[in-house]
Design a protein around this motif. Structure first.
Motif, PDB file in Angstrom:
ATOM      1  N   GLU A   1       0.834  -1.206   0.000  1.00 41.48           N
ATOM      2  CA  GLU A   1       0.000   0.000   0.000  1.00 41.48           C
ATOM      3  C   GLU A   1       0.867   1.254   0.000  1.00 41.48           C
ATOM      4  O   GLU A   1       0.563   2.240  -0.682  1.00 41.48           O
TER       5      GLU A   1
ATOM      6  N   THR B   1       2.391   1.840  -3.405  1.00 43.20           N
ATOM      7  CA  THR B   1       1.419   2.449  -4.312  1.00 43.20           C
ATOM      8  C   THR B   1       1.312   3.949  -4.055  1.00 43.20           C
ATOM      9  O   THR B   1       1.220   4.756  -4.981  1.00 43.20           O
TER      10      THR B   1
ATOM     11  N   ALA C   1       4.408   5.600  -5.518  1.00 39.72           N
ATOM     12  CA  ALA C   1       4.792   4.954  -6.783  1.00 39.72           C
ATOM     13  C   ALA C   1       5.554   5.879  -7.718  1.00 39.72           C
ATOM     14  O   ALA C   1       6.491   5.443  -8.412  1.00 39.72           O
TER      15      ALA C   1
END
Length: 218
Positions: A208, A211, A214
Motif C-alpha cells: 500500500e 502504491t 509509486a
C-alpha cells in the motif's frame, strides 16, 4: 583524492593498471553522489543524514545553500533560530573545501529537488519548491517504518526507506506517538504496529505504501 589522475596513481607503490582503473572508477562514482551526501560528509554540526537530506531537498543546489542567511535556513524543517546561524557560519568556514570539491567535479545538486521560490513569491514565505501532490504524497506527514519490507520495497535498506519518505515530502520517525500520521507495517512489525492500533494511527502494508509513493519508485 578527487584531484588524483591516472599518472599519479600509477606512480604509487603496488598500484598497477587494474587497481588504478578500479580506483578511478570509484572516484568517478563518488563524484556523482547526491548533494545531501556531500553535505553530510562535510560534517557541519547539527546536519546528520536526515537533516542534510532536508537541507538539500529544500535548496536543491550547493550554491543556494551557501547564499542562504540564517533566516532563510530556518525555513528548513527542524532548523530553529539557534541552529541556523551555526550552520551558516560553518558552511562559510568550509568555503575553500567546497570550492575545491566543485573544481574537482563533485556533484553539487540534489536529484529531483527544485530550488525554492523567493520568500515573497510563496504565501507566508513558505517554500513551495515547485512540488505537486504527485511528487509529495507524504507532505506534512510523520511516517514510521517498522518490520520487514516486501514487494517492490524489499531491497530497500531502512536508511533508503527514510530517504524515500523524505523525498515524498514526509518526515521519518523511529517511534509511534500521537503525532504519527502513518505507520508502514511490514512483516514482524510487533509493538509499533500494536501502538499504532491503540492510538488509532493509520496503518499501511508495504504494498500500500509503495502504491502511495509509486511516482518516486520509477
Amino acid at each position: 583524492m578527487f584531484a588524483l589522475g591516472r599518472g599519479q596513481l600509477l606512480g604509487l607503490d603496488r598500484m598497477g593498471e587494474t587497481s588504478t582503473d578500479n580506483l578511478l572508477a570509484a572516484i568517478a562514482k563518488a563524484k556523482e553522489q547526491p548533494l545531501s551526501r556531500v553535505l553530510c560528509a562535510l560534517g557541519v554540526r547539527g546536519t546528520g543524514r536526515s537533516m542534510s537530506r532536508r537541507i538539500a531537498r529544500y535548496f536543491a543546489t550547493m550554491d543556494n545553500i551557501r547564499t542562504a542567511d540564517a533566516e532563510t535556513m530556518q525555513r528548513v524543517d527542524g532548523i530553529g533560530p539557534e541552529k541556523a546561524p551555526s550552520i551558516v557560519a560553518e558552511l562559510a568556514e568550509l568555503a575553500p573545501l567546497i570550492d575545491a570539491l566543485v573544481a574537482a567535479g563533485v556533484n553539487m545538486t540534489e536529484p529531483g529537488a527544485t530550488p525554492p521560490l523567493a520568500a515573497d513569491a510563496a504565501p507566508g514565505g513558505q517554500d513551495t519548491a515547485g512540488a505537486t501532490g504527485a511528487d509529495r504524497p507524504l507532505a506534512d506527514m510523520t511516517v514510521v517504518v517498522t518490520g520487514a519490507m516486501t514487494g517492490s520495497l524489499e531491497k530497500l535498506s531502512r536508511n533508503e526507506m527514510t530517504e524515500l519518505v523524505e523525498r515524498a515530502g514526509g518526515r521519518s520517525s523511529s517511534s509511534v506517538s500521537g503525532k504519527t500520521t502513518l505507520v508502514v507495517a511490514g512483516e514482524g512489525a510487533g509493538s509499533k504496529r500494536a501502538k499504532a492500533e491503540q492510538l488509532g494511527v493509520r496503518l499501511a502494508t508495504p504494498d500500500e505504501f509503495a502504491t502511495l509513493v509509486a511516482a518516486l519508485l520509477d
